[in-house]
Design an enzyme around this catalytic site. Structure first.
Site, PDB file in Angstrom:
ATOM      1  N   CYS A 120       7.461 -22.592  -3.788  1.00 46.31           N
ATOM      2  CA  CYS A 120       7.991 -21.453  -3.033  1.00 46.31           C
ATOM      3  C   CYS A 120       6.863 -20.458  -2.757  1.00 46.31           C
ATOM      4  O   CYS A 120       6.015 -20.199  -3.614  1.00 46.31           O
ATOM      5  CB  CYS A 120       9.103 -20.788  -3.833  1.00 46.31           C
ATOM      6  SG  CYS A 120       9.725 -19.250  -3.104  1.00 46.31           S
ATOM      7  N   CYS A 149       6.290 -16.002  -4.805  1.00 41.96           N
ATOM      8  CA  CYS A 149       5.454 -15.478  -5.897  1.00 41.96           C
ATOM      9  C   CYS A 149       4.166 -16.287  -6.008  1.00 41.96           C
ATOM     10  O   CYS A 149       4.163 -17.495  -5.798  1.00 41.96           O
ATOM     11  CB  CYS A 149       6.203 -15.546  -7.231  1.00 41.96           C
ATOM     12  SG  CYS A 149       7.650 -14.472  -7.329  1.00 41.96           S
ATOM     13  N   CYS A 157      16.308 -17.353  -8.778  1.00 40.82           N
ATOM     14  CA  CYS A 157      15.158 -16.538  -8.392  1.00 40.82           C
ATOM     15  C   CYS A 157      15.076 -15.375  -9.373  1.00 40.82           C
ATOM     16  O   CYS A 157      15.764 -14.361  -9.202  1.00 40.82           O
ATOM     17  CB  CYS A 157      15.298 -16.036  -6.955  1.00 40.82           C
ATOM     18  SG  CYS A 157      13.917 -15.001  -6.419  1.00 40.82           S
ATOM     19  N   GLN A 193      12.925   0.690   0.071  1.00 38.67           N
ATOM     20  CA  GLN A 193      11.985   0.074  -0.858  1.00 38.67           C
ATOM     21  C   GLN A 193      12.706  -1.007  -1.663  1.00 38.67           C
ATOM     22  O   GLN A 193      13.802  -0.792  -2.176  1.00 38.67           O
ATOM     23  CB  GLN A 193      11.394   1.122  -1.800  1.00 38.67           C
ATOM     24  CG  GLN A 193      10.494   2.134  -1.110  1.00 38.67           C
ATOM     25  CD  GLN A 193       9.158   1.549  -0.675  1.00 38.67           C
ATOM     26  OE1 GLN A 193       8.850   0.397  -0.964  1.00 38.67           O
ATOM     27  NE2 GLN A 193       8.362   2.345   0.020  1.00 38.67           N
ATOM     28  N   CYS A 228       0.830   0.827   1.555  1.00 33.54           N
ATOM     29  CA  CYS A 228       1.155  -0.566   1.226  1.00 33.54           C
ATOM     30  C   CYS A 228       0.007  -1.494   1.605  1.00 33.54           C
ATOM     31  O   CYS A 228       0.159  -2.710   1.586  1.00 33.54           O
ATOM     32  CB  CYS A 228       2.455  -0.997   1.912  1.00 33.54           C
ATOM     33  SG  CYS A 228       2.423  -0.856   3.704  1.00 33.54           S
TER      34      CYS A 228
END
Length: 434
Positions: free
Chosen positions: A87, A90, A162, A265, A389
């Site tokens: 995936c 992460c 998840c 957020q 960010c």
């Protein structure tokens, strides 16, 4: 006579070498040295030795894939997620949280040419209150795929769990899959979005063809049974509210109503700390006028208004401006005004800026705010808090303020997305007195 032929294809032998990783970049890649340049290897941690295969060899750097790990770092941990490594969500579950934060902190310090004063972090698991899962019906298996995109590919990884999702959302995954698989229109489903609001979960289903009445009834029953708000999106611009109340979340104790399409957020715990830190750094006084640029629907703006004389929120998205005004009214705040403006234009010329501002906060998108920085300098606020960010654009924009006589007083790394390569930060600038 001309001769036409195919040139022989150049075959490059994939070289196998043994390396020792000595650093971790912010994206979770191990960094070693090979022939005098950086060699990036995913899946290997500092202090670990591995046999790797060179897959890319550039002038300034090279990349390799792990063939065999020879030693293990004490910072290595077993990934919690069974999909980790396939995936694309992460990249760092194999590293301890301490190592992840250390590498991000070091990367931020290098870019800003200054030590990081603090790390603002929350829980490392169950922190995501929003997720979009892709949907794809497979005719051969007659199964509906539901999951996230594969790392470096478009293929969907079917997810059964998840662990970075908010527990309430993770618990919904099997039931959502079962519900959607039972729809007659399952060949026409695009994606499903799950959001954990403070008043309960919500689901947005994107579908590319009209849903039969039976499917709509199934979805509505599902939303009632599981206590979630339901929205249907037949087109990207259309959102139909089917069931449940409007979602809201809190920011510094204030209630903010939002639409499923609005930006909020993802990490609630870090957001709460981030807002409190911004309020503290700005050192707000009862007589202060404060400007909040890229304000969204008031995540910072409304808490600022509880402490200052007057706050102006400026945003480039009209729908968010309207939502900000709505939330100000809901919270009984009359000392805050929201404006829709093109933030690349000179905001100092606007009527609402004629009295100036004592403090400024800005929270731009990844592109940063290069066009805005000169206007902030014109306003000459005593303090500026920049929430970022993207550390690269933060470093660039910071130079403009530093050259204008501002100094960095505080620098914090925000661990908004544990186990990923995302690095967020916030900086306090103070005008140097002459």
């Amino acid at each position: 006579m001309a001769q036409f032929y195919s040139a022989k294809r150049r075959v490059t032998t994939r070289q196998i070498i043994t390396v020792t990783v000595n650093d971790l970049d912010p994206f979770g890649q191990g960094v070693a040295r090979h022939q005098g340049k950086a060699l990036f290897v995913s899946g290997v941690l500092p202090q670990e030795q591995a046999e790797v295969v060179l897959v890319e060899d550039k002038k300034q750097y090279a990349r390799a894939q792990v063939k065999r790990r020879l030693t293990d770092s004490p910072q290595r941990q077993a990934p919690r997620c069974p999909h980790f490594g396939v995936c694309g969500g992460c990249q760092q579950q194999h590293a301890s949280v301490a190592l992840q934060q250390q590498s991000k902190r070091a990367a931020l310090a290098r870019l800003m040419k200054r030590e990081v004063d603090e790390v603002i972090a929350g829980v490392p698991w169950g922190y995501r209150r929003r997720a979009r899962l892709s949907l794809n019906y497979q005719p051969k298996t007659q199964q509906l795929q539901m999951g996230f995109r594969q790392a470096n590919a478009k293929a969907i990884v079917d997810v059964v769990q998840c662990p970075v999702l908010a527990p309430q959302l993770e618990a919904l995954l099997p039931a959502v899959r079962e519900c959607l698989s039972a729809l007659s229109a399952l060949r026409h489903l695009g994606h499903v979005e799950l959001v954990q609001a403070d008043n309960g979960p919500l689901m947005v289903l994107r579908h590319t063809a009209a849903l039969p009445a039976g499917d709509r009834e199934k979805l509505e029953r599902f939303s009632q049974t599981h206590g979630l708000s339901l929205y249907l999106a037949p087109q990207s611009e259309i959102l139909e509210h089917i069931h449940g109340e409007a979602p809201w979340y809190t920011s510094d104790g204030l209630r903010l109503v939002f639409s499923p399409r609005d930006f909020i957020q993802v990490n609630d715990g870090v957001n709460q700390q981030m807002v409190r830190t911004a309020l503290e750094w700005l050192d707000l006084q009862p007589e202060d006028r404060v400007l909040d640029l890229f304000c969204g629907m008031g995540n910072f703006t409304l808490p600022l208004a509880t402490r200052a004389a007057h706050v102006v929120g400026v945003e480039g998205v009209p729908a968010l401006v309207e939502k900000g005004r709505e939330n100000a009214a809901l919270n009984g705040l009359s000392n805050v005004t929201f404006f829709h403006e093109n933030l690349e234009e000179d905001v100092t010329r606007q009527a609402w800026a004629k009295h100036g501002f004592d403090k400024v906060l800005l929270d731009p998108a990844r592109a940063g705010a290069p066009g805005v920085m000169p206007h902030i300098i014109k306003l000459a606020p005593r303090r500026v808090v920049y929430v970022s960010c993207n550390p690269a654009t933060l470093a660039r924009d910071s130079e403009t303020l530093l050259q204008a006589g501002y100094q960095i007083q505080r620098l914090a790394m925000l661990d908004m997305f544990p186990h990923t390569g995302h690095l967020e930060s916030m900086v306090l600038f103070e005008r140097r007195l002459t």
